[in-house]
Design an enzyme around this catalytic site. Structure first.
Site, PDB file in Angstrom:
ATOM      1  NE  ARG A 177      36.667  10.347  12.063  1.00  0.00           N
ATOM      2  CZ  ARG A 177      36.830  11.182  13.093  1.00  0.00           C
ATOM      3  NH1 ARG A 177      35.851  12.012  13.423  1.00  0.00           N
ATOM      4  NH2 ARG A 177      37.943  11.171  13.793  1.00  0.00           N
ATOM      5  CG  ASP A 201      30.586  19.319  12.449  1.00  0.00           C
ATOM      6  OD1 ASP A 201      30.602  20.532  12.102  1.00  0.00           O
ATOM      7  OD2 ASP A 201      31.559  18.760  12.991  1.00  0.00           O
ATOM      8  CD  GLU A 206      34.473  16.527   6.278  1.00  0.00           C
ATOM      9  OE1 GLU A 206      35.568  16.994   6.672  1.00  0.00           O
ATOM     10  OE2 GLU A 206      33.650  16.038   7.063  1.00  0.00           O
ATOM     11  CG  HIS A 225      35.025  18.038  10.303  1.00  0.00           C
ATOM     12  ND1 HIS A 225      35.358  16.965   9.506  1.00  0.00           N
ATOM     13  CD2 HIS A 225      35.218  17.615  11.587  1.00  0.00           C
ATOM     14  CE1 HIS A 225      35.737  15.945  10.261  1.00  0.00           C
ATOM     15  NE2 HIS A 225      35.653  16.316  11.529  1.00  0.00           N
ATOM     16  CB  VAL A 226      33.289  23.837  13.262  1.00  0.00           C
ATOM     17  CG1 VAL A 226      34.080  24.332  12.074  1.00  0.00           C
ATOM     18  CG2 VAL A 226      31.781  24.036  13.042  1.00  0.00           C
ATOM     19  CB  ALA A 228      35.934  18.871  17.861  1.00  0.00           C
TER      20      ALA A 228
END
Length: 264
Positions: A177, A201, A206, A225-226, A228
């Site tokens: 996080r 990430d 953001e 933030h990719v 996952a």
């Protein structure tokens, strides 16, 4: 579960479930991609490729770089790591952290972990340290991977003090996080050489503002933030949801029940 917590929900007897375990494999793959980039300088060679620039990282290459006697290490050799020589530390050895550790072990890396709940990950990490030993982990690792959730205990867990405790040659990787890492302190640590690099990430802010200095640092890898992202996640979501609906109707224990007080 940090985005969903409020006092009345925590106090209510209802159960709250999450999607724990659905992303572990693909996020672990993303982490090892970061590790390999730094170990082999792939992120820097890609920049050179865009400029049609041929030069091994670590200095100008000559024939003598390849003809070194016993015990002699060339400048180029020093800039390219053997992962089997490296130690990787995992902060948060849950489903994701354990998968990261498993992959690191496949590269013959030494793996250390800390976690407030788990004391071992059989076949992956023999001993998982308590959070109070974070300074020991930071001092021992070439790669420090944050795979922890955002909780009151982990909020801004990484600040200047933690970067000072890391090796000057170490890389920080955060796929947990963004709130766990103080962005200003991380930027200052990178600019001053407290640590060698970072792969992120997730971010405290953001999207990361276009004017932020991290965008322009050669020793930083940023992804939006990719970690996952996968073609299999939607089907896993659906299967988990339907199974919990079935269990709820049948009066059976639910999958992935979260601890509302701890936020995960």
């Amino acid at each position: 579960l940090e985005h969903y917590m409020f006092p009345a929900l925590v106090a209510h007897p209802c159960q709250l479930t999450n999607m724990r375990g659905l992303f572990s494999d693909v996020i672990a793959d993303h982490v090892m991609g970061f590790v390999l980039c730094f170990a082999r300088n792939l992120h820097r060679y890609l920049r050179q490729q865009m400029q049609a620039h041929w030069e091994p990282i670590g200095g100008e290459q000559s024939r003598s770089d390849f003809i070194t006697g016993p015990g002699v290490v060339s400048a180029m050799d020093r800039s390219h790591q053997h992962l089997s020589d490296c130690t990787l530390g995992v902060v948060g050895v849950g489903h994701i952290g354990a998968e990261i550790a498993k992959r690191a072990r496949c590269f013959n890396m030494r793996v250390i972990g800390i976690d407030p709940v788990h004391r071992a990950a059989p076949g992956v990490i023999d001993e998982i340290w308590e959070p109070r030993r974070l300074p020991d982990l930071l001092a021992a690792c070439d790669y420090v991977v944050i795979a922890a959730p955002h909780t009151p205990e982990t909020y801004k867990l990484f600040r200047r003090l933690q970067f000072e405790q890391m090796r000057r040659t170490a890389i920080l990787i955060n796929i947990g996080r963004g709130a766990i890492v103080d962005l200003a302190d991380l930027t200052a640590a990178l600019e001053s050489g407290l640590i060698a690099g970072a792969a992120l990430d997730v971010f405290e802010i953001e999207p990361l503002p276009a004017a932020h200095p991290l965008w322009r640092m050669e020793n930083v890898i940023l992804t939006p933030h990719v970690a996952a992202a996968s073609t299999h996640i939607a089907e896993r979501h659906t299967a988990t949801l339907l199974e919990n609906v079935r269990r709820f109707v049948a009066g059976e224990p639910l999958l992935n029940v979260g601890n509302k007080e701890l936020w995960f």
